[in-house]
Structure formats: structure tokens, C-alpha cells
Design an enzyme around this catalytic site. Structure first.
Site, PDB file in Angstrom:
ATOM      1  CE  LYS A 185      24.387  77.521  44.188  1.00 34.77           C
ATOM      2  NZ  LYS A 185      24.862  77.427  45.578  1.00 34.77           N
ATOM      3  CD  GLU A 260      23.655  62.293  50.498  1.00 31.47           C
ATOM      4  OE1 GLU A 260      23.325  62.529  51.688  1.00 31.47           O
ATOM      5  OE2 GLU A 260      24.736  62.630  50.008  1.00 31.47           O
ATOM      6  CB  CYS A 294      24.952  64.023  54.919  1.00 31.41           C
ATOM      7  SG  CYS A 294      25.757  63.076  53.617  1.00 31.41           S
ATOM      8  CD  GLU A 393      22.867  66.631  59.033  1.00 32.06           C
ATOM      9  OE1 GLU A 393      23.584  65.800  58.441  1.00 32.06           O
ATOM     10  OE2 GLU A 393      22.039  67.355  58.442  1.00 32.06           O
TER      11      GLU A 393
END
Length: 502
Positions: A185, A260, A294, A393
Site C-alpha cells: 500500500k 519504522e 525520517c 518532527e
């Protein structure tokens, strides 16, 4: 020159399949803000069809077509996929760039990594054959025991938009090498190259149902995949917020997950560094991939004795970064992936100013680019540890800065975060680098560099950055179950119970 976007459907059971609800999502080029095509949008109904196809792929011919085939058989398909991607590398790199906005040179490097990843896991698939029936030493001679490694089953692979094809292959390659069947996906913001992977699979005659590709919205395709009763594992890369939802759904079925997630990585720069080398690694660690990484080392923690000189050089290097249409030669910073993400990044910068931080450099749209979701590389100083810019973040080209005096203070600042994905330490003193590396609460530490990534080395985080490891042998183990087989080999009666009288 416009890059033609192939018009695709969902890839299910080895063929292109129209979504049952016929939904589609527009593709917006982030450098022009123009619609350049569309992708199919899967829903729960399509997920059901794909899961059934994947389960059939595992059981067809009693598993001999895929799940119980030798690793050498699966390796042949992985190498064939790698070869086809190599043939199409220039086209796929351009598609990646117009879809997500990363500079073309980066997209070309991503395609090289995709090829390497497939070839690497082809080698590991072959190696699995030699590891089957590995003997276990037992204390009782009446028994012998060995271990079999088997595919975990049908796996759902949910991937982000910052490395659309590469992040997919980090999961697809080891899952297929292990003998799993997969439903991929991709993000609705960048699915084009993942759909082209479906065409590659058709061309190499990958057994039907082994890989199914379902773009779509998270709540319409990702959520049904995560909660599906016949999906045996979920591997997810994305936000911590979405990961919590996936874990909650998986827990209802006691389903394993690999996560993750996000990061707020530190780069700790000591006073004995080579300043220009350290500056380049600092901007690479935060501004590469348009800052949408990330593991970005987006918190610069620099020794106070060199801070003024370091920041002066940092600004000069940042001024030299070419910001342009990502297809242009020499582009080093392209647009943010979407309007929503662009607005989010600009809000972080605005909030930092309102909280009292200083925008040392950047913080705006580049003046020469009127269209596109572009943000200048941004350096923010006068930051304290309670500010949003230090704690959350951003996922954009935004670096915040603090100074330190002692090694212990640097370590405390580096670990002052909920996240723990990647970070860096820069110093000529390798013993100090070793001490700091051990003290940092991270899944990966880079010494005198930032962001190197190799498919042979494990990647993953601690704390809010997730758990489990991708890449390397650890990535393959994610998709394998270990089965113990123990045999009683003595000719003697076991003798635990008294035998009945004759």
C-alpha cells in the site's frame, strides 16, 4: 518537456484491476502544482480481493509455486525484477521526481539502491536453502532436533511518500525472498513508481498474487489492510500517530508488526572537527530529500567555542544550494511533496519565530520560484528545549541549533527527545566518538557523516521511532517464522509410564 505518466489500475493477482468503487486520486506535480495524471484508489473491497489473491499464491500447488519453493527459485525472480528496473532506470527516476519532487540526481540514486536491494535479497534467498534444517545440539542422545525457517504468510506493507519506490523495496524484497505474499500500500501522495513495479512483475512473470499493489487513502485502504483477519503481519513506515492506530488494529488479532517511524535526530559537532566537512554533512543530513527524511539530523548541537564560525560557514554553504525544478541539472533542493505538507512546514517556522527563536537563514519561499511547494533551507537559532521546533518532527528542510560546553551536556541534549531513529557525532577524537555513540539512545549512529544507508546494514529505531529492523539479514528475519522439529531416535521404549500387564 512533460514526462508522460502511465495510466494504471490496481495490481491484483498478477494483472491490472479496476477498483471496485472506481475511485481515482489526482497526481499533482509539486514543482508546478499542476495535475499531471491520476492513480487508482483502493478501498476495503479491493483489499479483500488482494488478500484472497495473496493467500491463494501461498497455497497454490501446495505452496510449491512460491512459499515452499527453494530460495533459489525466488532469487531468480528477484534478479529478473532488478534487471528490468535497471533497463527502465532513466524513466523511473523521472517519474519519481515529478511525483514527489526530489531532485532527479537523488531519484537516480534511489533507483540504483532499489536494484541493489533486490539483488542483495536474491543472494539471501539462495542462502536460506543452506540454513534449512540447521541442527540443534541437545543434551539427550535419544533426540535430534533441527530448525526450519518458513515465510510468515501474507504481509501488508504500508510505505511513505519520501522514498516511494525505495521504501517499498526495503519491505517487498525481503518479504518475497522469505517466500511471503505481499500487499503493498503506497502513499496516495506518491504511488506512480510503485505501480510501475507491478508492470515489471508482469513482465518477469512473477507468480500471480505474490505481489499486489493497492494505492489509496489511509483510512480507505491502509486501515482495512492493517485490521484484515487474513493478513499475518504488517510492516509500516510513517508517522507515530498512524503507527499507534496500526498497532491497535493488529493487537486485536495478535498480529506482529514492524514499525519504522519518525525522528528528531541530533548531529553533535565537537570543537576539534574539520569545520567545512562537518558543515557539509550537517546540511546533507537535514536538507537531502528536501528535508523529508525520517532519520534527518535536524537538531544541530555544536560546541560553543566554534559555534559562531560554524554557523557562518553553514549559512554560506546553504546559500550555495541550487533550488529549482527538480528535473534541472544541478538541482539540490526541490519542492515539498504536497500543499498540505508545505503549509505544515511553514507553520513550524512561523511558530518558532513566535516562540522567540531566530531565523538565521531561509524560512521563506525562494523568490525566484512563484509556483511549486518550495521552502528555502532554513536554519533556526536561539532555540530552547521546550520549543516545538526542538521537540517535533518537521519533515522539511529546517535545522534548529543549540550549543554545548561539555560532552555530558551534548549527550543530554541529543537524548532530549521522544524519538530515537538516527543521529551523528562529528569529532577527530575516535575514542570520544565511540563513547558518544554508545551513549546516544538511537537505532543508528553515524560517525563523521550523516545519512549513509546501505541495504546490508540494519535500520530502525527505539522509543517513539518504532521497533524491529529493516535491511540486512535482520530485514529478512522480519518475514520468517522459526519452526522447531524434534525427533525421538532411540529404539528404546520411552519408559515414562508403566506398561500394561500382558
Amino acid at each position: 518537456m512533460a514526462i508522460p505518466i502511465p495510466s494504471r489500475q490496481l495490481f491484483i493477482n498478477g494483472d491490472w484491476t479496476e477498483p471496485l468503487l472506481k475511485k481515482r486520486i489526482p497526481i499533482i506535480n509539486p514543482s508546478t502544482e499542476e495535475i499531471i495524471g491520476d492513480i487508482p484508489a483502493a478501498t476495503a473491497e479491493d483489499v479483500d480481493v488482494a488478500v484472497e489473491a495473496a493467500r491463494s499464491a501461498l497455497t497454490r500447488n501446495r505452496g510449491k509455486d512460491w512459499a515452499t519453493a527453494s530460495g533459489a527459485v525466488r532469487a531468480k525472480y528477484l534478479r529478473a525484477i532488478a534487471a528490468k528496473i535497471k533497463e527502465r532506470k532513466p524513466e523511473l527516476a523521472k517519474l519519481e521526481t515529478v511525483d514527489c519532487g526530489k531532485p532527479l540526481k537523488e531519484s537516480e540514486a534511489d533507483m540504483d539502491d532499489v536494484i541493489t536491494c533486490f539483488e542483495y535479497y536474491a543472494d539471501l534467498a539462495e542462502g536460506l536453502d543452506a540454513k534449512q534444517k540447521a541442527p540443534i545440539s541437545l543434551p539427550l542422545k535419544a533426540f535430534k532436533s533441527y530448525v526450519i525457517k518458513e515465510p510468515i504468510g501474507v504481509v501488508g506493507l504500508i510505505v511513505p511518500w519520501n522514498y516511494p519506490l525505495l521504501m517499498a523495496i526495503w519491505k517487498v524484497a525481503p518479504a518475497l525472498a522469505a517466500g511471503c505474499a505481499a500487499i503493498l500500500k503506497p502513499s496516495e501522495l506518491a504511488s506512480v513508481t510503485c505501480l510501475e513495479l507491478g508492470e515489471v512483475c508482469r513482465e518477469v512473470d512473477l507468480p500471480a498474487g505474490v505481489l499486489n499493489i493497492l494505492p489509496g487513502l489511509g483510512h480507505e485502504a491502509g486501515a482495512p489492510l492493517a485490521s484484515h483477519p487474513h493478513v499475518d503481519k504488517i510492516a509500516f513506515t510513517g508517522s507515530t500517530r498512524t503507527a499507534i492506530k496500526i498497532m491497535t488494529a493488529a493487537a486485536q488479532r495478535v498480529k506482529p508488526v514492524t514499525l519504522e517511524l519518525g525522528g528528531k535526530g541530533p548531529i553533535v559537532v565537537f570543537e576539534d572537527c574539520d569545520i567545512d566537512k562537518a558543515v557539509e554533512w550537517t546540511i546533507f543530513g537535514c536538507f537531502y530529500t528536501n528535508g523529508q527524511i525520517c532519520s534527518a539530523t535536524s537538531r544541530l548541537i555544536v560546541h560553543e567555542s566554534i559555534a559562531a564560525e560554524f554557523l557562518d560557514r553553514l549559512v554560506k554553504w546553504s546559500e550555495n544550494i541550487k533550488i529549482s525544478d527538480p528535473l534541472e541539472e544541478g538541482c539540490k533542493l526541490g519542492p515539498i511533496v504536497s500543499k498540505g505538507q508545505y503549509e505544515n512546514v511553514m507553520k513550524f517556522i512561523s511558530n518558532a519565530k513566535s516562540e522567540g527563536a531566530t531565523i538565521l537563514y531561509g524560512g521563506n519561499r525562494p523568490k525566484h520560484l512563484e509556483k511549486g511547494y518550495y521552502v528555502e533551507p532554513t536554519i533556526i537559532t536561539d532555540v530552547n528545549t521546550s520549543m516545538q521546533i526542538w521537540r517535533e518532527e518537521v519533515f522539511g528542510p529546517v535545522l534548529c541549533v543549540k550549543t554545548f560546553t561539555t560532552e555530558d551536556e551534548a549527550i543530554e541534549l541529543a537524548n532530549d527527545t521522544h524519538y530515537g531513529l538516527g543521529g551523528a557525532v562529528v569529532s577527530k577524537d575516535l575514542e570520544r566518538c565511540d563513547r558518544v555513540s554508545k551513549a546516544l539512545q538511537l537505532g543508528a549512529v553515524w560517525v563523521n557523516c550523516s545519512q549513509p544507508c546501505f541495504c546490508q546494514a540494519p535500520f530502525g529505531g527505539v522509543k517513539w521511532s518504532g521497533f524491529g529492523r529493516e535491511l540486512g539479514e535482520w530485514g529478512l528475519e522480519n518475514y520468517l517464522c522459526v519452526k522447531q522439529v524434534t525427533e525421538y531416535v532411540s529404539d528404546e521404549q520411552w519408559g515414562w509410564y508403566d506398561p500394561p500387564k500382558q
